[in-house]
Design a protein around this motif. Structure first.
Motif, PDB file in Angstrom:
ATOM      1  N   SER A   1      39.810  34.614  40.675  1.00  0.00           N
ATOM      2  CA  SER A   1      40.621  33.987  39.632  1.00  0.00           C
ATOM      3  C   SER A   1      41.063  35.039  38.630  1.00  0.00           C
ATOM      4  CB  SER A   1      39.811  32.915  38.894  1.00  0.00           C
ATOM      5  OG  SER A   1      39.554  31.820  39.727  1.00  0.00           O
ATOM      6  N   GLY A   2      42.231  34.813  38.057  1.00  0.00           N
ATOM      7  CA  GLY A   2      42.735  35.693  37.017  1.00  0.00           C
ATOM      8  C   GLY A   2      43.417  34.878  35.945  1.00  0.00           C
ATOM      9  N   VAL A   3      43.377  35.390  34.726  1.00  0.00           N
ATOM     10  CA  VAL A   3      44.043  34.695  33.625  1.00  0.00           C
ATOM     11  C   VAL A   3      44.908  35.660  32.825  1.00  0.00           C
ATOM     12  CG1 VAL A   3      42.323  32.859  33.378  1.00  0.00           C
ATOM     13  CG2 VAL A   3      42.061  34.962  32.053  1.00  0.00           C
ATOM     14  N   ALA A   4      46.023  35.136  32.363  1.00  0.00           N
ATOM     15  CA  ALA A   4      46.841  35.810  31.358  1.00  0.00           C
ATOM     16  C   ALA A   4      46.421  35.215  30.020  1.00  0.00           C
ATOM     17  CB  ALA A   4      48.319  35.555  31.612  1.00  0.00           C
ATOM     18  N   VAL A   5      46.423  36.025  28.984  1.00  0.00           N
ATOM     19  CA  VAL A   5      46.026  35.548  27.657  1.00  0.00           C
ATOM     20  C   VAL A   5      47.178  35.715  26.679  1.00  0.00           C
ATOM     21  CG1 VAL A   5      43.572  36.013  28.042  1.00  0.00           C
ATOM     22  CG2 VAL A   5      45.001  37.780  26.998  1.00  0.00           C
ATOM     23  N   HIS A   6      47.128  34.929  25.613  1.00  0.00           N
ATOM     24  CA  HIS A   6      48.107  35.088  24.534  1.00  0.00           C
ATOM     25  C   HIS A   6      47.855  36.443  23.872  1.00  0.00           C
ATOM     26  CE1 HIS A   6      49.783  31.024  24.608  1.00  0.00           C
ATOM     27  NE2 HIS A   6      48.555  30.609  24.872  1.00  0.00           N
ATOM     28  N   GLU A   7      48.927  37.163  23.591  1.00  0.00           N
ATOM     29  CA  GLU A   7      48.836  38.512  23.049  1.00  0.00           C
ATOM     30  C   GLU A   7      47.949  38.559  21.806  1.00  0.00           C
ATOM     31  OE1 GLU A   7      51.783  42.043  21.456  1.00  0.00           O
ATOM     32  OE2 GLU A   7      52.587  40.516  22.803  1.00  0.00           O
TER      33      GLU A   7
ATOM     34  N   TYR B   1      46.741  30.510  34.499  1.00  0.00           N
ATOM     35  CA  TYR B   1      45.622  30.627  35.425  1.00  0.00           C
ATOM     36  C   TYR B   1      46.137  30.849  36.844  1.00  0.00           C
ATOM     37  CZ  TYR B   1      41.309  29.267  37.901  1.00  0.00           C
ATOM     38  OH  TYR B   1      40.199  29.226  38.713  1.00  0.00           O
ATOM     39  N   TYR B   2      45.527  31.803  37.545  1.00  0.00           N
ATOM     40  CA  TYR B   2      45.880  32.141  38.923  1.00  0.00           C
ATOM     41  C   TYR B   2      44.635  32.077  39.807  1.00  0.00           C
ATOM     42  CZ  TYR B   2      49.879  34.388  36.631  1.00  0.00           C
ATOM     43  OH  TYR B   2      51.000  34.656  35.864  1.00  0.00           O
ATOM     44  N   ILE B   3      44.791  31.553  41.019  1.00  0.00           N
ATOM     45  CA  ILE B   3      43.712  31.576  42.001  1.00  0.00           C
ATOM     46  C   ILE B   3      44.228  32.279  43.248  1.00  0.00           C
ATOM     47  CG2 ILE B   3      42.079  30.252  43.387  1.00  0.00           C
ATOM     48  CD1 ILE B   3      42.511  27.926  41.366  1.00  0.00           C
ATOM     49  N   ALA B   4      43.618  33.417  43.546  1.00  0.00           N
ATOM     50  CA  ALA B   4      43.990  34.182  44.739  1.00  0.00           C
ATOM     51  C   ALA B   4      42.927  33.974  45.813  1.00  0.00           C
ATOM     52  CB  ALA B   4      44.120  35.662  44.408  1.00  0.00           C
ATOM     53  N   CYS B   5      43.391  33.939  47.043  1.00  0.00           N
ATOM     54  CA  CYS B   5      42.511  33.711  48.184  1.00  0.00           C
ATOM     55  C   CYS B   5      42.561  34.892  49.135  1.00  0.00           C
ATOM     56  CB  CYS B   5      42.953  32.461  48.949  1.00  0.00           C
ATOM     57  SG  CYS B   5      42.843  30.939  47.996  1.00  0.00           S
ATOM     58  N   HIS B   6      41.407  35.169  49.729  1.00  0.00           N
ATOM     59  CA  HIS B   6      41.289  36.140  50.816  1.00  0.00           C
ATOM     60  C   HIS B   6      40.777  35.355  52.013  1.00  0.00           C
ATOM     61  CE1 HIS B   6      38.556  38.973  53.093  1.00  0.00           C
ATOM     62  NE2 HIS B   6      39.777  39.372  53.394  1.00  0.00           N
ATOM     63  N   CYS B   7      41.588  35.232  53.040  1.00  0.00           N
ATOM     64  CA  CYS B   7      41.209  34.491  54.248  1.00  0.00           C
ATOM     65  C   CYS B   7      40.140  35.274  55.002  1.00  0.00           C
ATOM     66  CB  CYS B   7      42.423  34.251  55.140  1.00  0.00           C
ATOM     67  SG  CYS B   7      42.014  33.426  56.699  1.00  0.00           S
ATOM     68  N   VAL B   8      39.017  34.634  55.276  1.00  0.00           N
ATOM     69  CA  VAL B   8      37.930  35.329  55.974  1.00  0.00           C
ATOM     70  C   VAL B   8      38.207  35.468  57.465  1.00  0.00           C
ATOM     71  CG1 VAL B   8      36.230  34.630  54.252  1.00  0.00           C
ATOM     72  CG2 VAL B   8      36.541  33.233  56.309  1.00  0.00           C
ATOM     73  N   GLU B   9      39.237  34.791  57.963  1.00  0.00           N
ATOM     74  CA  GLU B   9      39.582  34.857  59.384  1.00  0.00           C
ATOM     75  C   GLU B   9      40.586  35.978  59.688  1.00  0.00           C
ATOM     76  OE1 GLU B   9      39.115  33.852  63.276  1.00  0.00           O
ATOM     77  OE2 GLU B   9      38.051  32.907  61.621  1.00  0.00           O
ATOM     78  N   CYS B  10      41.701  36.019  58.942  1.00  0.00           N
ATOM     79  CA  CYS B  10      42.772  36.979  59.270  1.00  0.00           C
ATOM     80  C   CYS B  10      43.006  38.042  58.197  1.00  0.00           C
ATOM     81  CB  CYS B  10      44.080  36.229  59.550  1.00  0.00           C
ATOM     82  SG  CYS B  10      44.874  35.542  58.076  1.00  0.00           S
ATOM     83  N   ASN B  11      42.297  37.954  57.056  1.00  0.00           N
ATOM     84  CA  ASN B  11      42.383  38.904  55.940  1.00  0.00           C
ATOM     85  C   ASN B  11      43.642  38.783  55.088  1.00  0.00           C
ATOM     86  OD1 ASN B  11      39.851  40.136  56.143  1.00  0.00           O
ATOM     87  ND2 ASN B  11      40.577  41.447  57.802  1.00  0.00           N
TER      88      ASN B  11
ATOM     89  N   ASN C   1      55.471  37.021  37.796  1.00  0.00           N
ATOM     90  CA  ASN C   1      55.543  35.708  37.139  1.00  0.00           C
ATOM     91  C   ASN C   1      55.726  35.830  35.620  1.00  0.00           C
ATOM     92  OD1 ASN C   1      55.327  32.784  37.331  1.00  0.00           O
ATOM     93  ND2 ASN C   1      53.329  33.012  36.348  1.00  0.00           N
ATOM     94  N   ARG C   2      55.694  37.053  35.110  1.00  0.00           N
ATOM     95  CA  ARG C   2      55.881  37.355  33.688  1.00  0.00           C
ATOM     96  C   ARG C   2      54.736  36.875  32.795  1.00  0.00           C
ATOM     97  NH1 ARG C   2      62.090  37.814  32.307  1.00  0.00           N
ATOM     98  NH2 ARG C   2      62.831  38.412  34.366  1.00  0.00           N
ATOM     99  N   HIS C   3      53.590  36.620  33.392  1.00  0.00           N
ATOM    100  CA  HIS C   3      52.365  36.297  32.659  1.00  0.00           C
ATOM    101  C   HIS C   3      51.249  37.092  33.323  1.00  0.00           C
ATOM    102  CE1 HIS C   3      54.313  33.105  30.423  1.00  0.00           C
ATOM    103  NE2 HIS C   3      54.742  32.580  31.547  1.00  0.00           N
TER     104      HIS C   3
ATOM    105  N   GLY D   1      46.553  36.329  48.939  1.00  0.00           N
ATOM    106  CA  GLY D   1      47.692  35.799  48.213  1.00  0.00           C
ATOM    107  C   GLY D   1      47.263  34.828  47.143  1.00  0.00           C
ATOM    108  N   VAL D   2      48.143  34.598  46.189  1.00  0.00           N
ATOM    109  CA  VAL D   2      47.902  33.597  45.160  1.00  0.00           C
ATOM    110  C   VAL D   2      48.289  32.250  45.750  1.00  0.00           C
ATOM    111  CG1 VAL D   2      48.556  32.783  42.862  1.00  0.00           C
ATOM    112  CG2 VAL D   2      48.218  35.235  43.287  1.00  0.00           C
ATOM    113  N   PHE D   3      47.325  31.360  45.849  1.00  0.00           N
ATOM    114  CA  PHE D   3      47.549  30.048  46.446  1.00  0.00           C
ATOM    115  C   PHE D   3      47.791  28.976  45.399  1.00  0.00           C
ATOM    116  CE2 PHE D   3      45.765  30.208  51.017  1.00  0.00           C
ATOM    117  CZ  PHE D   3      46.257  31.472  51.215  1.00  0.00           C
ATOM    118  N   ALA D   4      47.455  29.255  44.135  1.00  0.00           N
ATOM    119  CA  ALA D   4      47.677  28.270  43.070  1.00  0.00           C
ATOM    120  C   ALA D   4      47.793  28.993  41.735  1.00  0.00           C
ATOM    121  CB  ALA D   4      46.531  27.263  43.019  1.00  0.00           C
ATOM    122  N   ASP D   5      48.653  28.469  40.864  1.00  0.00           N
ATOM    123  CA  ASP D   5      48.754  28.974  39.496  1.00  0.00           C
ATOM    124  C   ASP D   5      49.452  27.938  38.639  1.00  0.00           C
ATOM    125  OD1 ASP D   5      51.781  30.344  38.787  1.00  0.00           O
ATOM    126  OD2 ASP D   5      51.353  30.006  40.909  1.00  0.00           O
ATOM    127  N   TRP D   6      49.120  27.959  37.345  1.00  0.00           N
ATOM    128  CA  TRP D   6      49.747  27.025  36.417  1.00  0.00           C
ATOM    129  C   TRP D   6      49.517  27.483  34.980  1.00  0.00           C
ATOM    130  CZ3 TRP D   6      45.757  25.407  39.727  1.00  0.00           C
ATOM    131  CH2 TRP D   6      44.517  25.222  39.142  1.00  0.00           C
TER     132      TRP D   6
END
Length: 146
Positions: free
Chosen positions: A100-106, A114-124, A29-31, A127-132
């Motif tokens: 959650s993960g964040v990119a910061v200004h250099e 901002y990125y939100i990654a999910c780990h499914c507790v059912e199938c493992n 995503n280049r950030h 992936g990142v399910f949301a970012d902005w």
């Protein structure tokens, strides 16, 4: 377990696997995310339902044990007019461990993405399910609220 690709999706079992997928996604995503935090409820639970509205910059996690809703990051500042939608895994499960993960200004601690990654507790699946794009003055304070 290390990340394993099955078809078009990645699977893993640890928060490290989830963070690795988040980092890979953020680089594409280049950030690049450089700071991370796993979500944990005040009751100690680490599994949640997730709702988000990427256009508004809002994410809400709901604890699967106590039912407490928590606005993630600086979402409270953007709730007016937001229409969060529930996330669902490809296996139709709606319960996740969140990283959650964040990119910061250099050269600063200011959040730029901002990125939100999910780990499914059912199938493992991981992936990142949301970012902005996101503006917050301090990445540590921001991540303390995820």
């Amino acid at each position: 377990m290390a990340l394993t690709k099955k078809g078009e999706f990645w699977y893993g079992t640890t928060s490290g696997d989830t963070q690795a997928e988040l980092r890979s996604y953020s680089i594409a995503n280049r950030h690049e995310a450089v700071r991370f935090a796993a979500s944990k409820c005040d009751c100690g639970c680490r599994t949640f339902a997730l709702q988000s509205d990427e256009e508004a910059g809002v994410a809400i996690r709901t604890c699967t044990d106590c039912g407490q809703e928590h606005l993630m990051g600086n979402s409270a500042d953007y709730m007016d007019g937001a229409a969060p939608e529930t996330h669902e895994c490809v296996c139709e499960n709606e319960v996740f461990e969140l990283v959650s993960g964040v990119a910061v200004h250099e050269g600063t601690h200011k959040v730029r993405w901002y990125y939100i990654a999910c780990h499914c507790v059912e199938c493992n699946l991981v992936g990142v399910f949301a970012d902005w794009p996101c503006e917050a003055p301090d990445a540590a304070a921001f991540l303390a609220k995820v």
